[in-house]
Motif scaffolding. Structure first.
Motif, PDB file in Angstrom:
ATOM      1  N   THR A 142      61.582  51.730  -1.053  1.00  0.00           N
ATOM      2  CA  THR A 142      60.539  50.928  -1.696  1.00  0.00           C
ATOM      3  C   THR A 142      59.669  51.809  -2.586  1.00  0.00           C
ATOM      4  O   THR A 142      59.362  51.451  -3.727  1.00  0.00           O
ATOM      5  N   HIS A 143      59.286  52.973  -2.065  1.00  0.00           N
ATOM      6  CA  HIS A 143      58.462  53.918  -2.833  1.00  0.00           C
ATOM      7  C   HIS A 143      59.190  54.387  -4.091  1.00  0.00           C
ATOM      8  O   HIS A 143      58.605  54.426  -5.176  1.00  0.00           O
ATOM      9  N   VAL A 144      60.460  54.747  -3.953  1.00  0.00           N
ATOM     10  CA  VAL A 144      61.235  55.245  -5.096  1.00  0.00           C
ATOM     11  C   VAL A 144      61.340  54.172  -6.172  1.00  0.00           C
ATOM     12  O   VAL A 144      61.131  54.457  -7.359  1.00  0.00           O
ATOM     13  N   HIS A 145      61.646  52.953  -5.786  1.00  0.00           N
ATOM     14  CA  HIS A 145      61.766  51.878  -6.788  1.00  0.00           C
ATOM     15  C   HIS A 145      60.445  51.667  -7.524  1.00  0.00           C
ATOM     16  O   HIS A 145      60.428  51.522  -8.749  1.00  0.00           O
ATOM     17  N   LYS A 169      59.877  52.684 -11.467  1.00  0.00           N
ATOM     18  CA  LYS A 169      59.485  51.650 -12.427  1.00  0.00           C
ATOM     19  C   LYS A 169      58.245  52.088 -13.205  1.00  0.00           C
ATOM     20  O   LYS A 169      58.200  51.982 -14.432  1.00  0.00           O
ATOM     21  N   ALA A 170      57.249  52.613 -12.497  1.00  0.00           N
ATOM     22  CA  ALA A 170      56.021  53.062 -13.159  1.00  0.00           C
ATOM     23  C   ALA A 170      56.307  54.219 -14.119  1.00  0.00           C
ATOM     24  O   ALA A 170      55.800  54.234 -15.247  1.00  0.00           O
ATOM     25  N   ALA A 171      57.117  55.175 -13.693  1.00  0.00           N
ATOM     26  CA  ALA A 171      57.437  56.327 -14.546  1.00  0.00           C
ATOM     27  C   ALA A 171      58.209  55.897 -15.787  1.00  0.00           C
ATOM     28  O   ALA A 171      57.944  56.382 -16.898  1.00  0.00           O
ATOM     29  N   ARG A 173      65.482  50.078 -14.983  1.00  0.00           N
ATOM     30  CA  ARG A 173      66.708  49.976 -14.191  1.00  0.00           C
ATOM     31  C   ARG A 173      67.532  51.259 -14.239  1.00  0.00           C
ATOM     32  O   ARG A 173      68.360  51.492 -13.377  1.00  0.00           O
ATOM     33  N   LYS A 174      67.295  52.080 -15.230  1.00  0.00           N
ATOM     34  CA  LYS A 174      68.086  53.299 -15.383  1.00  0.00           C
ATOM     35  C   LYS A 174      67.339  54.546 -14.925  1.00  0.00           C
ATOM     36  O   LYS A 174      67.864  55.654 -15.013  1.00  0.00           O
ATOM     37  N   GLU A 175      66.123  54.383 -14.440  1.00  0.00           N
ATOM     38  CA  GLU A 175      65.306  55.535 -14.077  1.00  0.00           C
ATOM     39  C   GLU A 175      65.826  56.264 -12.839  1.00  0.00           C
ATOM     40  O   GLU A 175      65.903  57.494 -12.830  1.00  0.00           O
ATOM     41  N   VAL A 176      66.170  55.547 -11.797  1.00  0.00           N
ATOM     42  CA  VAL A 176      66.656  56.198 -10.578  1.00  0.00           C
ATOM     43  C   VAL A 176      67.968  56.943 -10.862  1.00  0.00           C
ATOM     44  O   VAL A 176      68.081  58.120 -10.517  1.00  0.00           O
TER      45      VAL A 176
END
Length: 181
Positions: free
Chosen positions: A73-76, A80-82, A91-94
């Motif tokens: 949850t934290h990573v998502h 998103k914020a970053a 959607r491509k950040e992780v």
């Protein structure tokens, strides 16, 4: 090779349409409607499966990372914020962060910390955090992480999924809560 369910259904659709027409001609509109509804559902399912197959054909493979639910949850949220702050696709950040971390590990620019295991029986609930990254990169990192000489030098064993999780933890650190007195 025997035909798949999808190919059998696709082959049966013309006959099913004939059956619906025949039922209407015989004065059975309710039965014809049921057959036509089934035909519509099968057609949509086939179109959806074909679309998904064409989408998947152009994507990197999916690698599930087993992490604590709170961490996912934290990573998502942090990703998103970053991404939004940098003007990138959330959607491509992780996958971007994981790939960058894996590349840094592969190139010898970063070594993840030793994985920490919870005491037996006390591990919190684990969930899957799915990332799509190039198979070649994953395989290179996995081989390097499992290399006995590298593991001896590091003092601990790793695998590619642990490197990916460590890259996410580095990019999106979880702030430890402090007790209020």
């Amino acid at each position: 090779m025997p035909p798949t369910k999808r190919t059998r259904i696709a082959a049966a659709l013309p006959v099913a349409r004939q059956a619906a027409a025949f039922l209407r001609e015989q004065g059975e509109p309710g039965m014809a409607e049921a057959v036509e509804t089934t035909i519509e559902w099968a057609t949509r399912a086939e179109q959806s499966a074909a679309l998904q197959a064409s989408i998947d054909a152009g994507l990197d493979p999916n690698y599930p990372l087993h992490v604590e639910k709170a961490f996912r949850t934290h990573v998502h949220a942090a990703a998103k914020a970053a991404a939004e702050a940098a003007g990138r696709d959330p959607r491509k950040e992780v996958p971007r962060v994981v790939a960058e971390g894996m590349e840094a590990f592969r190139d010898g620019k970063w070594t993840p910390p030793a994985p920490v295991r919870a005491p037996r029986g006390s591990a919190p609930e684990k969930v899957s955090l799915n990332v799509r990254i190039p198979k070649e990169l994953f395989d290179q990192v996995d081989a390097l992480a499992k290399d006995p000489e590298q593991a001896a030098e590091r003092g601990y064993a790793l695998n590619a999924r642990q490197v990916a999780i460590a890259a996410l933890a580095k990019a999106f650190p979880v702030k430890k809560a402090t007790a209020v007195k």
